[in-house]
Design a protein around this motif. Structure first.
Motif, PDB file in Angstrom:
ATOM      1  N   SER A 314      90.139  -7.597  52.959  1.00 17.13           N
ATOM      2  CA  SER A 314      88.789  -7.057  52.772  1.00 17.13           C
ATOM      3  C   SER A 314      87.793  -7.819  53.633  1.00 17.13           C
ATOM      4  O   SER A 314      87.997  -9.005  53.939  1.00 17.13           O
ATOM      5  N   ASP A 315      86.702  -7.134  54.009  1.00 18.63           N
ATOM      6  CA  ASP A 315      85.621  -7.822  54.713  1.00 18.63           C
ATOM      7  C   ASP A 315      84.669  -8.528  53.737  1.00 18.63           C
ATOM      8  O   ASP A 315      83.667  -9.109  54.148  1.00 18.63           O
ATOM      9  N   LEU A 316      84.985  -8.457  52.455  1.00 24.32           N
ATOM     10  CA  LEU A 316      84.313  -9.221  51.384  1.00 24.32           C
ATOM     11  C   LEU A 316      82.889  -8.785  51.092  1.00 24.32           C
ATOM     12  O   LEU A 316      82.153  -9.505  50.418  1.00 24.32           O
ATOM     13  N   TYR A 317      82.485  -7.615  51.572  1.00 24.07           N
ATOM     14  CA  TYR A 317      81.180  -7.098  51.175  1.00 24.07           C
ATOM     15  C   TYR A 317      81.320  -6.516  49.767  1.00 24.07           C
ATOM     16  O   TYR A 317      81.759  -5.390  49.585  1.00 24.07           O
ATOM     17  N   GLU A 318      80.984  -7.313  48.786  1.00 27.38           N
ATOM     18  CA  GLU A 318      81.229  -6.974  47.390  1.00 27.38           C
ATOM     19  C   GLU A 318      80.094  -6.167  46.796  1.00 27.38           C
ATOM     20  O   GLU A 318      78.926  -6.560  46.870  1.00 27.38           O
ATOM     21  N   GLY A 319      80.445  -5.005  46.214  1.00 22.90           N
ATOM     22  CA  GLY A 319      79.450  -4.205  45.511  1.00 22.90           C
ATOM     23  C   GLY A 319      79.547  -4.396  44.017  1.00 22.90           C
ATOM     24  O   GLY A 319      78.753  -3.834  43.266  1.00 22.90           O
ATOM     25  N   GLY A 320      80.539  -5.171  43.582  1.00 23.01           N
ATOM     26  CA  GLY A 320      80.719  -5.426  42.153  1.00 23.01           C
ATOM     27  C   GLY A 320      80.046  -6.723  41.734  1.00 23.01           C
ATOM     28  O   GLY A 320      78.981  -7.078  42.240  1.00 23.01           O
ATOM     29  N   ILE A 321      80.687  -7.442  40.838  1.00 24.04           N
ATOM     30  CA  ILE A 321      80.091  -8.659  40.277  1.00 24.04           C
ATOM     31  C   ILE A 321      80.685  -9.855  41.008  1.00 24.04           C
ATOM     32  O   ILE A 321      81.840 -10.221  40.802  1.00 24.04           O
ATOM     33  N   ARG A 322      79.871 -10.498  41.851  1.00 22.77           N
ATOM     34  CA  ARG A 322      80.365 -11.566  42.710  1.00 22.77           C
ATOM     35  C   ARG A 322      80.940 -12.727  41.913  1.00 22.77           C
ATOM     36  O   ARG A 322      82.042 -13.200  42.191  1.00 22.77           O
ATOM     37  N   ALA A 350      88.241 -10.834  63.867  1.00 22.51           N
ATOM     38  CA  ALA A 350      87.451 -10.725  62.642  1.00 22.51           C
ATOM     39  C   ALA A 350      86.328  -9.707  62.813  1.00 22.51           C
ATOM     40  O   ALA A 350      85.594  -9.747  63.797  1.00 22.51           O
ATOM     41  N   PRO A 351      86.158  -8.796  61.866  1.00 25.24           N
ATOM     42  CA  PRO A 351      85.036  -7.859  61.903  1.00 25.24           C
ATOM     43  C   PRO A 351      83.799  -8.540  61.319  1.00 25.24           C
ATOM     44  O   PRO A 351      83.815  -9.735  61.009  1.00 25.24           O
ATOM     45  N   ALA A 352      82.735  -7.783  61.166  1.00 19.18           N
ATOM     46  CA  ALA A 352      81.610  -8.303  60.385  1.00 19.18           C
ATOM     47  C   ALA A 352      82.100  -8.515  58.959  1.00 19.18           C
ATOM     48  O   ALA A 352      82.862  -7.701  58.428  1.00 19.18           O
ATOM     49  N   TYR A 353      81.727  -9.627  58.342  1.00 19.53           N
ATOM     50  CA  TYR A 353      82.189  -9.910  56.987  1.00 19.53           C
ATOM     51  C   TYR A 353      81.138 -10.741  56.258  1.00 19.53           C
ATOM     52  O   TYR A 353      80.228 -11.308  56.875  1.00 19.53           O
ATOM     53  N   ASP A 354      81.259 -10.812  54.951  1.00 19.76           N
ATOM     54  CA  ASP A 354      80.313 -11.564  54.132  1.00 19.76           C
ATOM     55  C   ASP A 354      80.676 -13.051  54.200  1.00 19.76           C
ATOM     56  O   ASP A 354      81.646 -13.500  53.594  1.00 19.76           O
ATOM     57  N   ARG A 355      79.903 -13.805  54.963  1.00 20.98           N
ATOM     58  CA  ARG A 355      80.211 -15.220  55.188  1.00 20.98           C
ATOM     59  C   ARG A 355      80.012 -16.056  53.927  1.00 20.98           C
ATOM     60  O   ARG A 355      80.715 -17.051  53.721  1.00 20.98           O
ATOM     61  N   GLU A 356      79.074 -15.680  53.096  1.00 20.53           N
ATOM     62  CA  GLU A 356      78.844 -16.434  51.863  1.00 20.53           C
ATOM     63  C   GLU A 356      80.060 -16.330  50.933  1.00 20.53           C
ATOM     64  O   GLU A 356      80.515 -17.329  50.372  1.00 20.53           O
ATOM     65  N   HIS A 357      80.593 -15.122  50.799  1.00 21.85           N
ATOM     66  CA  HIS A 357      81.781 -14.943  49.966  1.00 21.85           C
ATOM     67  C   HIS A 357      82.991 -15.648  50.576  1.00 21.85           C
ATOM     68  O   HIS A 357      83.823 -16.221  49.856  1.00 21.85           O
ATOM     69  N   ALA A 359      82.963 -18.345  52.411  1.00 24.29           N
ATOM     70  CA  ALA A 359      82.818 -19.781  52.167  1.00 24.29           C
ATOM     71  C   ALA A 359      83.140 -20.129  50.717  1.00 24.29           C
ATOM     72  O   ALA A 359      83.756 -21.166  50.433  1.00 24.29           O
ATOM     73  N   ALA A 360      82.738 -19.262  49.789  1.00 23.66           N
ATOM     74  CA  ALA A 360      83.012 -19.517  48.366  1.00 23.66           C
ATOM     75  C   ALA A 360      84.510 -19.485  48.090  1.00 23.66           C
ATOM     76  O   ALA A 360      85.033 -20.303  47.328  1.00 23.66           O
ATOM     77  N   LEU A 361      85.231 -18.551  48.721  1.00 18.47           N
ATOM     78  CA  LEU A 361      86.679 -18.491  48.546  1.00 18.47           C
ATOM     79  C   LEU A 361      87.358 -19.716  49.168  1.00 18.47           C
ATOM     80  O   LEU A 361      88.314 -20.262  48.603  1.00 18.47           O
ATOM     81  N   ALA A 362      86.858 -20.142  50.331  1.00 20.93           N
ATOM     82  CA  ALA A 362      87.429 -21.335  50.965  1.00 20.93           C
ATOM     83  C   ALA A 362      87.267 -22.553  50.068  1.00 20.93           C
ATOM     84  O   ALA A 362      88.157 -23.404  49.978  1.00 20.93           O
ATOM     85  N   ALA A 363      86.134 -22.631  49.374  1.00 19.23           N
ATOM     86  CA  ALA A 363      85.902 -23.745  48.463  1.00 19.23           C
ATOM     87  C   ALA A 363      86.883 -23.735  47.290  1.00 19.23           C
ATOM     88  O   ALA A 363      87.161 -24.778  46.691  1.00 19.23           O
ATOM     89  N   LEU A 364      87.417 -22.566  46.972  1.00 20.07           N
ATOM     90  CA  LEU A 364      88.415 -22.449  45.911  1.00 20.07           C
ATOM     91  C   LEU A 364      89.836 -22.688  46.425  1.00 20.07           C
ATOM     92  O   LEU A 364      90.799 -22.593  45.663  1.00 20.07           O
ATOM     93  N   GLY A 365      89.963 -22.975  47.730  1.00 20.26           N
ATOM     94  CA  GLY A 365      91.290 -23.180  48.303  1.00 20.26           C
ATOM     95  C   GLY A 365      91.937 -21.908  48.784  1.00 20.26           C
ATOM     96  O   GLY A 365      93.160 -21.850  48.949  1.00 20.26           O
ATOM     97  N   ALA A 366      91.125 -20.875  49.009  1.00 21.18           N
ATOM     98  CA  ALA A 366      91.642 -19.595  49.517  1.00 21.18           C
ATOM     99  C   ALA A 366      90.871 -19.219  50.774  1.00 21.18           C
ATOM    100  O   ALA A 366      90.015 -18.329  50.753  1.00 21.18           O
TER     101      ALA A 366
END
Length: 392
Positions: A314-322, A350-357, A359-366
């Motif tokens: 996914s490009d991580l552009y979340e429309g649900g509950i972050r 890499a396409p355009a993607y949500d960088r904030e999401h 970074a948050a996943l990277a902080a979780l080890g993903a």
């Protein structure tokens, strides 16, 4: 140059003329190009098909003179143009020009005609376009479209399947460690590390009290893989590649594979994995995105967390509950699930993607990264063995 006292190099005029010819092809002709070069034969034909797409009528810059512009928007004109570009350009260039024609000239609707589909050069991007038109496709076109899609899928399977099976079979063998291995199955690196305390300096050797070896994968299910694929419009190529890889993984008896696609709804296409064409026509490109809902569904299907790999594409552009999405990822990883996030599965980076999401996943080890189809087997092998991912 005459009168300069310098000798004329043989062939210099020919080199200069070729340079002018190339600039003329780039600039497009007309009084403003400054080359004064007239094209003949194949060059004139090549210039004509380029002008039809990139000239004024084709949505590009205005040109005058020889270069014509536009395809007229009719199926016969487009079919002729598709034949002409195959005459002048190699397949890789033809595919790029087809893609540009669909985007610049609004030719997507013409792809709903069987005769048009028979004229195009199939590739991953064309498949993506056909899938986006799936719901509007008349029955007279659907079978032709499936033939086009199947041709691309079969070519991808030939390219990717053997290497994927070999790489993952090796990973499954290595992941099954045993304590009493046969000599040929000893993992010497791990055995030495485990016995370093038994190093004898006077003999400059390690006495291995405990041997660590590779097991041999049996036909029983060793690992479970869940492919969770964002089917928003920007992910078209990734959907195509992921469907092919899903079918390859499903063909391996030691891996239980589940394939889930999502936008704002979630669809489980696992029962169609024996035919990736059916999987692709079961998708619906476009629409919104609810990653949290998709991950909730995937989480509910995990029965053996320590033996499960979840691949979110996914490009991580979340429309649900972050926040809920991130909590689910953290919970899965905490339970022992290997979680992989791919921003794209394609050859285009890499396409355009949500960088904030990301970074948050990277902080979780993903860590989130784009992956080419050729790298994907190595990524999956690393995930199956629970070792660091080969992030580009």
């Amino acid at each position: 140059m005459a009168g300069s006292g310098k000798p004329v190099v043989p062939g210099a005029r020919g080199v200069a003329a070729e340079r002018v010819r190339r600039w003329r092809m780039v600039l497009g002709g007309g009084e403003g190009d400054g080359t004064g070069c007239a094209l003949e034969g194949a060059d004139a034909g090549m210039d004509s098909v380029l002008g039809a797409l990139y000239g004024a009528g084709g949505g590009g810059r205005r040109s005058a003179g020889e270069r014509s512009a536009g395809l007229g928007g009719s199926a016969p004109a487009v079919a002729r143009w598709l034949g002409d570009i195959r005459t002048y350009f190699p397949t890789s260039v033809v595919q790029v020009m087809q893609r540009d024609a669909i985007q610049r000239l609004g030719l997507a609707a013409l792809l709903l005609e069987p005769e048009m589909l028979e004229a195009v050069e199939p590739d991953v991007h064309l498949v993506g376009t056909l899938l986006s038109l799936n719901k509007a496709m008349p029955e007279t076109t659907r079978e032709t479209a499936r033939t086009v899609v199947r041709k691309v899928v079969e070519e991808l399977e030939k390219r990717l399947a053997s290497r994927t099976r070999a790489t993952l079979t090796g990973a499954l063998d290595r992941s099954a460690r045993i304590s009493r291995p046969r000599h040929a199955d000893i993992d010497w690196d791990r055995t030495i590390r485990a016995n370093l305390k038994n190093y004898l300096p006077e003999y400059r050797t390690v006495v291995p009290e405990r041997l660590i070896g590779y097991g041999r994968a049996s036909s029983a299910v060793k690992k479970e893989v869940i492919l969770c694929i964002d089917q928003s419009g920007s992910m078209a190529a990734s959907v195509v590649y992921a469907s092919v890889f899903g079918a390859v993984l499903a063909s391996m008896r030691s891996i239980a594979t589940r394939l889930v696609v999502f936008d704002t709804a979630v669809v489980d296409l696992t029962d169609q994995l024996d035919d990736p064409v059916d999987v692709l026509f079961g998708t619906q490109l476009g629409g919104g995105t609810d990653i949290n809902r998709a991950l909730a569904y995937c989480q509910s299907k995990i029965t053996r967390p320590a033996d499960t790999v979840v691949v979110l594409i996914s490009d991580l552009y979340e429309g649900g509950i972050r926040d809920e999405m991130l909590k689910r990822v953290a919970a899965m990883k905490g339970a022992g699930v290997e979680f992989v996030t791919l921003l794209a599965l394609s050859d285009e980076g890499a396409p355009a993607y949500d960088r904030e999401h990301a970074a948050a996943l990277a902080a979780l080890g993903a860590p989130a990264f784009a992956c080419t189809p050729d790298l994907f087997p190595e990524v999956m092998a690393a995930a199956l063995e629970k070792r660091p991912l080969p992030v580009p």
